[in-house]
Design a protein around this motif. Structure first.
Motif, mmCIF file in Angstrom:
data_model
loop_
_atom_site.group_PDB
_atom_site.id
_atom_site.type_symbol
_atom_site.label_atom_id
_atom_site.label_comp_id
_atom_site.label_asym_id
_atom_site.label_seq_id
_atom_site.Cartn_x
_atom_site.Cartn_y
_atom_site.Cartn_z
ATOM 1 N N ALA A 95 7.487 -64.308 -2.027
ATOM 2 C CA ALA A 95 6.636 -63.019 -1.914
ATOM 3 C C ALA A 95 5.174 -63.261 -1.617
ATOM 4 O O ALA A 95 4.637 -62.661 -0.960
ATOM 5 C CB ALA A 95 7.100 -62.423 -2.946
ATOM 6 N N LEU A 96 4.543 -64.429 -2.504
ATOM 7 C CA LEU A 96 3.234 -64.569 -2.434
ATOM 8 C C LEU A 96 2.967 -65.116 -0.957
ATOM 9 O O LEU A 96 1.896 -64.728 -0.349
ATOM 10 C CB LEU A 96 2.669 -65.420 -3.442
ATOM 11 C CG LEU A 96 2.763 -65.333 -4.906
ATOM 12 C CD1 LEU A 96 2.603 -66.183 -6.051
ATOM 13 C CD2 LEU A 96 1.798 -63.907 -5.122
ATOM 14 N N ALA A 97 3.750 -65.927 -0.603
ATOM 15 C CA ALA A 97 3.341 -66.532 0.883
ATOM 16 C C ALA A 97 3.423 -65.413 2.065
ATOM 17 O O ALA A 97 2.982 -65.217 3.011
ATOM 18 C CB ALA A 97 4.199 -67.638 1.207
ATOM 19 N N LEU A 98 4.689 -64.347 1.851
ATOM 20 C CA LEU A 98 4.663 -63.277 2.683
ATOM 21 C C LEU A 98 3.576 -62.415 2.708
ATOM 22 O O LEU A 98 2.828 -61.927 3.659
ATOM 23 C CB LEU A 98 5.778 -62.500 2.333
ATOM 24 C CG LEU A 98 6.514 -61.347 3.293
ATOM 25 C CD1 LEU A 98 6.364 -61.769 4.650
ATOM 26 C CD2 LEU A 98 7.306 -60.659 2.858
ATOM 27 N N GLY A 99 2.945 -62.310 1.406
ATOM 28 C CA GLY A 99 1.739 -61.392 1.302
ATOM 29 C C GLY A 99 0.573 -62.214 2.045
ATOM 30 O O GLY A 99 -0.208 -61.530 2.795
ATOM 31 N N ASP A 100 0.447 -63.377 2.059
ATOM 32 C CA ASP A 100 -0.740 -64.092 2.791
ATOM 33 C C ASP A 100 -0.365 -64.173 4.234
ATOM 34 O O ASP A 100 -1.347 -63.981 5.156
ATOM 35 C CB ASP A 100 -0.532 -65.675 2.355
ATOM 36 C CG ASP A 100 -1.156 -65.899 1.026
ATOM 37 O OD1 ASP A 100 -1.889 -64.779 0.457
ATOM 38 O OD2 ASP A 100 -0.984 -66.872 0.373
ATOM 39 N N ALA A 101 0.797 -63.963 4.394
ATOM 40 C CA ALA A 101 1.063 -64.209 6.024
ATOM 41 C C ALA A 101 0.790 -62.686 6.730
ATOM 42 O O ALA A 101 0.221 -62.428 7.656
ATOM 43 C CB ALA A 101 2.662 -64.435 6.318
ATOM 44 N N ILE A 102 1.254 -61.659 5.978
ATOM 45 C CA ILE A 102 0.982 -60.199 6.190
ATOM 46 C C ILE A 102 -0.607 -60.120 6.342
ATOM 47 O O ILE A 102 -1.213 -59.713 7.304
ATOM 48 C CB ILE A 102 1.240 -59.129 5.226
ATOM 49 C CG1 ILE A 102 2.894 -59.282 5.630
ATOM 50 C CG2 ILE A 102 0.810 -57.947 5.512
ATOM 51 C CD1 ILE A 102 3.643 -58.721 4.250
ATOM 52 N N GLN A 103 -1.566 -60.672 5.373
ATOM 53 C CA GLN A 103 -2.780 -60.750 5.592
ATOM 54 C C GLN A 103 -3.418 -61.345 6.832
ATOM 55 O O GLN A 103 -4.186 -60.611 7.311
ATOM 56 C CB GLN A 103 -3.484 -61.164 4.357
ATOM 57 C CG GLN A 103 -4.897 -61.559 4.165
ATOM 58 C CD GLN A 103 -5.752 -61.863 3.077
ATOM 59 O OE1 GLN A 103 -4.760 -62.100 2.103
ATOM 60 N NE2 GLN A 103 -6.703 -62.426 3.089
#
Length: 144
Positions: free
Chosen positions: A54-62
Motif C-alpha cells: 500500500a505504501l509503495a502504491l501510494g508512492d507510485a501514484i504520486q
C-alpha cells in the motif's frame, strides 16, 4: 517493513491451464535463501506485506500523478496479527510517515494502540445509535 528479511518479487509463472499469470507475487526470504508462495506468510507477515504494498502504491501514484503527494493513509485492522516487536516497528514506520507530513489514520480495536496513539476518534455504539468521542493530545491546538 521486515528489516530486509522479505522481498516481494514478480512471479512470471503461467496460471491455470497455461494462461498468463498476471500480477503473481512470491516472497524472497533472505533467512532461507528461497522463494516461496505468499500464501505461506503468517497473518502478521501478510499484514506487513500488504502495508508495504500500500505504501509503495501510494508512492507510485504520486510519481505517476506528476509529483502530487498522497497525503492521507488509512490502515484498517491487521495490527492484532503482529507480535510486539513487529507492532512497534510498524508504528514507528507510520510515525515517520506522519512526521514527514502524511496523515495516518488507524482503524483498530487493540488496547495497545489506544495507549500509544494520543489523538483518537472513538465510535461508541448504543441502542439509540452511534456517537463519536474525540480525544486530542493535551498539547494539541484545538481550532476555534
Amino acid at each position: 517493513m521486515t528489516s530486509g528479511r522479505f522481498r516481494l518479487v514478480h512471479d512470471v509463472s503461467n496460471g491455470a491451464r497455461n494462461t498468463r499469470g498476471g500480477l503473481g507475487l512470491k516472497v524472497d526470504d533472505a533467512w532461507t535463501g528461497e522463494q516461496r508462495a505468499t500464501a505461506s506468510l503468517s497473518g502478521g507477515e501478510t499484514f506487513l506485506a500488504s502495508l508495504a504494498l500500500a505504501l509503495a502504491l501510494g508512492d507510485a501514484i504520486q510519481h505517476d500523478a506528476g509529483g502530487r503527494p498522497l497525503q492521507t493513509l488509512f490502515v484498517d485492522e491487521g495490527f492484532g496479527s503482529l507480535d510486539d516487536e513487529s507492532l512497534d516497528h510498524v508504528l514507528d514506520v507510520l510515525d515517520q510517515l506522519r512526521e514527514g507530513g502524511r496523515t495516518v489514520g488507524i482503524v483498530s480495536h487493540l488496547a495497545e494502540l489506544r495507549q500509544r496513539i494520543p489523538a483518537q476518534i472513538e465510535v461508541r455504539k448504543s441502542e439509540s445509535g452511534s456517537s463519536l468521542h474525540v480525544q486530542l493530545p493535551t498539547d494539541a491546538a484545538v481550532p476555534a
